[in-house]
Structures are given as C-alpha cells and as structure tokens.
Design an enzyme around this catalytic site. Structure first.
Site, PDB file in Angstrom:
ATOM      1  CD  GLU A  55     -24.514 -58.330 -79.924  1.00  0.00           C
ATOM      2  OE1 GLU A  55     -25.268 -58.141 -80.897  1.00  0.00           O
ATOM      3  OE2 GLU A  55     -24.836 -58.986 -78.927  1.00  0.00           O
TER       4      GLU A  55
ATOM      5  CB  CYS B 133     -20.602 -54.432 -74.445  1.00  0.00           C
ATOM      6  SG  CYS B 133     -22.357 -54.835 -74.537  1.00  0.00           S
TER       7      CYS B 133
ATOM      8  CG  HIS C  48     -20.324 -51.417 -70.921  1.00  0.00           C
ATOM      9  ND1 HIS C  48     -20.661 -51.010 -72.186  1.00  0.00           N
ATOM     10  CD2 HIS C  48     -21.156 -52.449 -70.605  1.00  0.00           C
ATOM     11  CE1 HIS C  48     -21.654 -51.771 -72.631  1.00  0.00           C
ATOM     12  NE2 HIS C  48     -21.979 -52.643 -71.688  1.00  0.00           N
TER      13      HIS C  48
END
Lengths: 132, 349, 384
Positions: free
Chosen positions: B82, B114, B237
């Site tokens: 990003e 992400c 994550h």
C-alpha cells in the site's frame, strides 16, 4: 527532466552490472564502450557480486545541491572482490562504524529524489555485511 | 472453499528484509502521552534511502539466492504494497530490472491493504499451478504511515518478504491449499492522494480482523479435514501483539505454535510483509515434514489462509541468505525527532 | 618554436565581490596586466573559467570579456578544464605565440562564485567529478580529497594533525600578498580545533571558493624585449589528462597527469627537478599539495607531509610552496587559480614577494589541476 540519462544507466545502477572480457576474464565497472580497435563483442555484460572492502571513506557535511536533506552521509571508495573500485555511499552504517578494509555488500537504495515532478533515482550503495 | 492448483506448487525460495532502524513505542508515547500502554515494544523504521522498491529488491534477492534460480527464468515479479513509491509507475518493473529478470517477464503491483502480498502469492499459485509459469516471485512490502499521534503510529512499520513460487518438486515447502474470505468492510482506508489512513477503532477487531481471519482459517481447516494441533507452526497477520495472539486462541492454536512467527512485538506491523515475514521466520527454524498454517489479513477486508508442508530441501537452502533473525538482530534505535525527519513528518516549506 | 615571455601580470583582490560582475573583474585584471600596452595590440585572448557556464548560465565569456575590455573582434575563446582552466588557457596562449601565429596574447582567469549559495556552489564544483559515477552519489570534490587523505594516513601512518603545516604555511605567506583573501596567520591549535567539513578534512584545511580575476600578457621574444624591462620566460609548458573518476585509477594516490606534465615541462625547459626553487600547486587541502609534490617527483611517496612538518615548504625551505597564500589563504578562484599562480610566481622571480620572497629564485613551477588531477597543467618559469 534528465530521464534518459538515468534510464540508460539502470542496469549498472540497480544491479551493479559491469562487463567481463570474454578473452581475458577481466571484469570492469562501470561499463564502457570498447576502446578503439577493440571488437564490441569482446566485453559481455557481467553482474558483479557486490561484495568488497572499504578502500577509504569520508563524511559529507557540506552537500551539493540535491543532497541537502541527506547530511551527514558516508561516502566511500569500495574495492570490489572482482577488482574494480567504485565510489558510493555507505548506508545502514554509523558514522563511527566505518573503517578502512571493512567488508561491505551492495544494496539498491534511493540515491536522489528529483521532486514531485521528477524521478526517484535508485542505485547501488554499500553497507556493512549482514550476518549469514 | 479451498483452492488448489492441479499441478502441485510450493515455495522454492524465500527472502526476508527488515530495515535496520527501530523506534521504541515508549518513545512515541513520550511525545503523544500514550498513557494506555503500547501495542508493541518497538517498530521498524525504514532508513531515509529505503522504500517499498528497495526493500522488495533485497527480499527478492534473498529468495532467488536460496532457490538458485536465475532471474531470467522468472515469469512474473509481483509486488503487493500500500506504499508503492509512485502512484503511476510500477514498482514491479524496477524490482524486476534490479533482479535481472527483464524484459521477458510479467510485472505488476498489487494493492489490498496488508494483504497485497498474499494476493500476489495466491495469483502466483495459479500461474505456476496452471503450468503457465515455472517460477513467479510474490512480494509483500510496505513502508507504512500512521498519522502522528494516532494509535497506528505505534505500529505502522516497514519490511518486505519475497516468496518464489515454483513446482512442488523443487519446493522447500509445498502449499497444500488456500482459502480466501473477503467482505466489503470499511475498517481502515486511505483515500487517494492523502498521506495517512483512517481506521475504525473497535470495528477494526470485530467484525474486520477477527472475522475475516477466522473465516479463511476455519474454512481451510475444514476443507483439509485438519485441526490446529495438526500444525507445527501458525502465523497470522500481526497489526500489533495482541490480535494474532487472540485469533490464534480463538481458533485453537497454542502460543508455542505462533511464537517463532510473531515478530510484531519487535518490528510492529509491516503491513503487506507482516504475515509473510512471520512465515519466513518460521521457515528459518522449521524441519522437514513440519506443517505451517498461514493466515494473512488486509483491511477492506479479507483474509487468505494457506497450509504448507516443509520438504527435505529446506535446511540446506535457508543458509544461502540472511535469516530473519539476522535482520532482527541488527536493530538500531532512533528517537522521535530522527524518525519524524526521515518519515517526512517535518514541514519543510 | 619561438621562446615565449610573460611581460605583464595583474590581478584583483580575491574575495566576495558582491557588487562586481565576472566581466568587470576580468577587465580590471586585464588592464592591470597590460599596463601601458594598448589592448588593441593583442592578437588573441584566452579566458579561463571553470564555473561561469553553470553558475551564470553564460557561455562564450571569451566574447563577453573581449567586448567589455573594448576589443570586440579579437580572437577570443573560453577555456574550461575545472581547476586547471587557468593553466590550460596559458598553454593555449603559449602555443599561439610560440608557433608564430600570434605575437601578443593575453590570458585572463576569472571566477565569480558568490552569486549563488553554498549547495549550488558545491554542486557546480562537483561538476569536475564524474557526473554519472561520482556526483550522483553526493560526492563533492572536498570529499574526494578527504578519501585520499584518509587513505594516505592509513598507508603512511600519519594523523590528520600532520597536514596542518600546509594551511599554516599558506596563511603565513598570504599575509604578504596584497590580493590574498585571508591575510592573517593561523596556528596548529586552530587547525586542529576547526569543525569538520568532510572527515578527516577540517574547515581550516579547506580552501574557500571566492571571486577574483587574474591576467597575464604573453609575448614573443622580440616583442617582450621591446615592451618589458623584466620579462619572465615560460620555459616549459605541458597539459595532460587522467581518468575523470578517481576510482578508475590503478593507484588513486598517484596523480599521473601531474607526473607526466612535470617531466615534460622540465624536459622542454632543459631543467631538472633540483633546479626548481619555488612552487605553486593546486592546494585546496594539504593532501592535494602533498600528492602534487610526490607525483611530480619533488618528494618520495609518503614523505611530503613529513617534509612539510620539517619546514621544507616555507619560503626558507627546500620546496617553498604557496608563497602567495595558495588556494587556502589567497582564496580558491577555481578556474582562475592557474593564472593567479603565474602572477605570484612572476613576483617571486622579480624579487617582489615581500616576506614570502624565496632568496634568489630564478626557476619556478606552477601546476594547476582540474578535479582530482583529471586535467593538469604545469609550467616552468625562468629568468633568462
């Protein structure tokens, strides 16, 4: 906007691509046109390992235009394992950490930012070897 | 439902990259009165000459070095991030050029907060699994930004992870299947041409992060007919320290299973690289036969889950490039002033 | 080839001439050098300037200065060879007069650097480095000299302090030079305590780029006898080049073009190293002077710094250096330095150098270099 000037050097800048003599095995960097009388095909593209040692180093505290946001920064002459010497910045290196003969390895980093209407110029720098 | 290519695929080479610099969470708290505790101990900070492209190049070089695959054999170089340095001009072309993979190669940039790196990974599985390609490089990399004083500033970090996807027969870890779970959920977003993202506070956990992570993970476990205890390792994550610990517990994974891949306490949230860096750290220590469960997450929102099985090829290959631990170990702390200067938070004109 | 003589010299003070243009400085120096000789008698004008095109967006300053001097129409060219510009221009004038093509020629070196601020000036000076392989890395000329100084210290076992005699000598001599920028002495303590510019180079071992113009008038033997009571002969003149980038040289501590031009110039003057009694070299830093002396054959490798420490570079020593203050105390006029050197050495040979006078000086060597010796011009001046 000096686009072409940076673009045509991208292989040497991004990946330390020099040349190797097909006859003698000599490696040179930066790449150069053949000397008068030399056949062009004698020199083939050759990517150097990026490993070397610091021949000498200094710290730039009075920068030239375009580098005003960088000082103090380390610059060095690096003797590459294949023989050629290059001029480049040392990065990821404390100012008091640099030393003659320090082993270094090439990384590709931002050399200059030519501003919102210009390119980001990427190229080789050297840093102390990361442990393997 | 689980997705799996007809031709078995796996990770042929992997490479991590974490910048050298860190800022301690308590240093950020010192500036912004973070009385409520900090979500991590410290986070990685990119050096002033680093960005998604430079970090991708180093992670990718490590992956190629481990695989002993020549760069001109790559069919694609895909960078998920990003924080691509250019709005228009691919990161992938520059990374491919630096690797020596040009010109007969596909290059593209992916974006899914992400999860951008794992999007590239899933696509790479399809590309290799279909037989279209022998090798595809999937990279997740970010130099994430948090608004000064925002909760995100404690965690928005930098790093890169590169996975070289190829035939299972050459792999260090075979990918046994993947699921993807997405819904349109505005937990976190950044409008075009703005510097800092906006997040939905408590909404960020439920339904976003936990919901999506569970959705992908439970479906993959179900479709594989597996249970959490079947895996040697798991990685999620990691936007902070607590979220991956919580979702692991919810799913039935133990703290021991996630410990080797839990890097966020020391480096914060490396966004597109976060879960993939955790996977790299696990591959650094896993043994042949070990199984690994990977769950990524991206805001907006969605998760991908993957099940991997380590092969005999791993131990020799991992020594060919720096281990994730080597990048973790070279930490050099900067104060908030240096961090603010490097991250462009000083108004210069 | 005909013998060539210097029959007039002139220079402006070196400094920050905010109120002056390059042309006005150049004309002042030229008029001073011409004295009573009418400018109209000049057959050619050679203008040396390293930075005018980049700092002032002005090319063809040969024509500009010819016009300002009231001699439009004269054959005039601009010579750019970085810090060697002045010496290279002098060589062009020598060749023109020696060949018989011209009987009387003028060389004007001019630099106007204070019209821009520091970073732009550093960038302009860095134009003398290799743009693609040095300057793009943020390397400055000062930093390149610093790299050489550190390596020299490493190879020969010196400390940074050991280089202090060079700026100390330059400042001591600059006191006597009416056009020097810094006419005061400095001490070893001051040099040692100065802030760093590019480690190991401190501020007081770095020249200051400044404005100034210097001129010399060159004549054939016949015209020299007619127009000048005390002509000084240019007995040797040579220019040579080396790789632009320092890293391309097999031994970066060896300035091959300095070696080559010194040998050539001495040979054409029918002189040997031992005959030279006074020197001026490009000496923005002690390391530059040391490498120039060693490469030119006046000191063994690794010994020039020790010789300086022993006093050899003072006006009373064996290798008197920077008797006009050198780049450090006179002020660094970059492309004009090579002409200032001639002005100052002519004063030496005429016995007019005041407290910096070298007793009985009859043979002088002027050497200027562009970048780190990528272009070097060396001249031998003698009294007949």
């Amino acid at each position: 906007m000096d686009l072409a000037k940076h673009w045509r050097l991208r292989h040497a800048r991004y990946r330390l691509e020099g040349q190797r003599n097909r006859l003698t095995g000599e490696v040179r960097f930066p790449p150069a046109p053949p000397h008068p009388g030399e056949a062009e095909e004698i020199w083939e593209p050759y990517v150097l390992s990026g490993r070397g040692r610091v021949y000498s180093f200094s710290i730039v505290r009075q920068p030239p235009e375009g580098f005003e946001d960088q000082p103090p920064y380390l610059v060095a002459l690096v003797r590459l394992d294949e023989g050629p010497m290059v001029t480049a910045q040392l990065t990821d290196c404390d100012l008091d950490q640099a030393a003659i003969d320090m082993p270094v390895e090439m990384v590709t980093r931002r050399l200059r930012d030519l501003g919102p209407t210009g390119l980001i110029v990427y190229g080789y720098k050297f840093r102390p070897m990361v442990q393997r | 439902m689980m997705m799996k290519p007809e031709r078995p695929v796996g990770i042929v080479g992997y490479g991590a990259y974490i910048p050298r610099f860190r800022i301690a969470a308590r240093e950020i708290a010192r500036i912004w009165d973070g009385a409520g505790g900090t979500p991590v101990d410290s986070k990685s900070v990119p050096g002033p000459d680093e960005d998604t492209i430079t970090m991708s190049i180093e992670a990718a070089r490590n992956a190629l070095a481990r695989a002993h695959v020549a760069p001109d054999r790559l069919s694609a170089v895909w960078v998920g991030s990003e924080s691509h340095p250019y709005s228009v001009k691919p990161s992938g072309t520059l990374v491919a050029e630096a690797l020596g993979a040009t010109p007969w190669v596909s290059a593209a940039d992916w974006e899914f907060a992400c999860k951008a790196g794992s999007e590239a990974l899933t696509a790479a599985m399809g590309m290799v699994g279909s037989g279209m390609a022998q090798y595809v490089l999937a990279i997740g990399a970010d130099t994430a930004q948090g608004r000064p004083g925002d909760a995100l500033e404690y965690t928005a970090a930098a790093g890169a992870a590169a996975l070289l996807i190829g035939p299972a027969a050459e792999a260090v870890a075979v990918i046994e299947g993947t699921t993807s779970y997405v819904t349109d959920t505005p937990d976190f977003f950044r409008r075009a041409d703005t510097a800092y993202p906006v997040h939905g506070h408590r909404f960020t956990g439920e339904p976003a992060y936990f919901g999506a992570s569970r959705g992908a993970a439970e479906r993959l476990l179900h479709d594989l007919g597996a249970k959490p205890s079947d895996f040697a390792y798991a990685v999620f994550h990691q936007p902070n320290t607590r979220f991956p610990q919580t979702v692991a517990r919810q799913l039935g994974f133990t703290p021991q299973q996630i410990a080797p891949g839990l890097l966020s306490p020391k480096i914060g949230n490396a966004y597109s690289a976060a879960a993939l860096l955790g996977l790299c750290a696990i591959l650094d220590v896993a043994k042949p036969g070990d199984t690994i469960f990977v769950t990524t997450y991206g805001s907006g929102a969605g998760s991908d889950a993957y099940a991997l099985r380590v092969t005999d090829a791993l131990p020799e290959r991992r020594e060919r490039a720096p281990l994730t631990a080597a990048y973790l170990a070279r930490e050099a702390f900067v104060d908030y002033a240096v961090y603010a200067k490097w991250r462009g938070k000083l108004v210069m004109e | 080839m005909r013998h060539v003589y210097i029959i007039g010299t002139g220079a402006t003070p070196v400094g920050e001439h905010w109120d002056r243009s390059a042309a006005s400085l150049a004309v002042e120096a030229l008029n001073s050098a011409l004295g009573t000789i009418p400018a109209a008698r000049l057959g050619a004008l050679y203008v040396a300037s390293a930075l005018s095109a980049s700092l002032h967006a002005q090319s063809q300053i040969g024509a500009l200065i010819a016009t300002a001097a009231g001699i439009p129409g004269i054959e005039a060219v601009t010579i750019e060879a970085g810090g060697a510009s002045g010496g290279v221009a002098l060589r062009q004038a020598c060749m023109a007069v020696a060949s018989g093509a011209v009987d009387l020629a003028a060389v004007v070196g001019v630099e106007k650097v204070t019209d821009v601020l520091d970073a732009r000036r550093e960038a302009a000076l860095a134009l003398a480095t290799d743009a693609d392989w040095e300057a793009i890395h943020g390397v400055t000329l000062t930093a390149l000299w610093a790299l050489l100084m550190r390596r020299y210290m490493h190879e020969y076992g010196y400390a940074a302090d050991d280089f202090a005699p060079f700026p100390i000598n330059a400042h001591a001599n600059g006191v006597a030079n009416p056009h020097a920028m810094y006419r005061f002495a400095i001490t070893a303590d001051k040099v040692r305590g100065a802030p760093m510019v590019a480690e190991p180079l401190g501020l007081l071992d770095c020249s200051t780029a400044a404005d100034g113009a210097a001129a010399v008038v060159i004549a054939s033997e016949g015209l020299a006898r007619e127009l000048c009571a005390h002509p000084v002969r240019i007995a040797g003149s040579a220019v040579a080049t080396d790789t632009l980038a320092l890293h391309s040289r097999s031994n970066p501590l060896w300035l091959a073009a300095a070696a080559q031009t010194t040998t050539t110039a001495l040979r054409s003057a029918h002189l040997t190293h031992g005959d030279v009694q006074v020197f001026d070299v490009t000496d923005p830093h002690g390391i530059a002077a040391a490498l120039a002396l060693e490469s030119s054959g006046f000191a063994e490798r690794g010994t020039a710094v020790a010789l300086a420490r022993e006093g050899a570079i003072t006006p009373k020593g064996r290798l008197p250096l920077a008797t006009g203050g050198g780049c450090k105390a006179r002020g660094d006029t970059v492309g004009a330095n090579g002409v200032y050197q001639i002005v100052e050495l002519v004063a030496q040979l005429r016995g007019q150098a005041g407290v910096a006078q070298v007793d009985g000086a009859r043979v002088a060597l002027a050497q200027c270099m562009g970048g780190i010796g990528a272009t070097v011009a060396t001249h031998i001046l003698t009294l007949d």
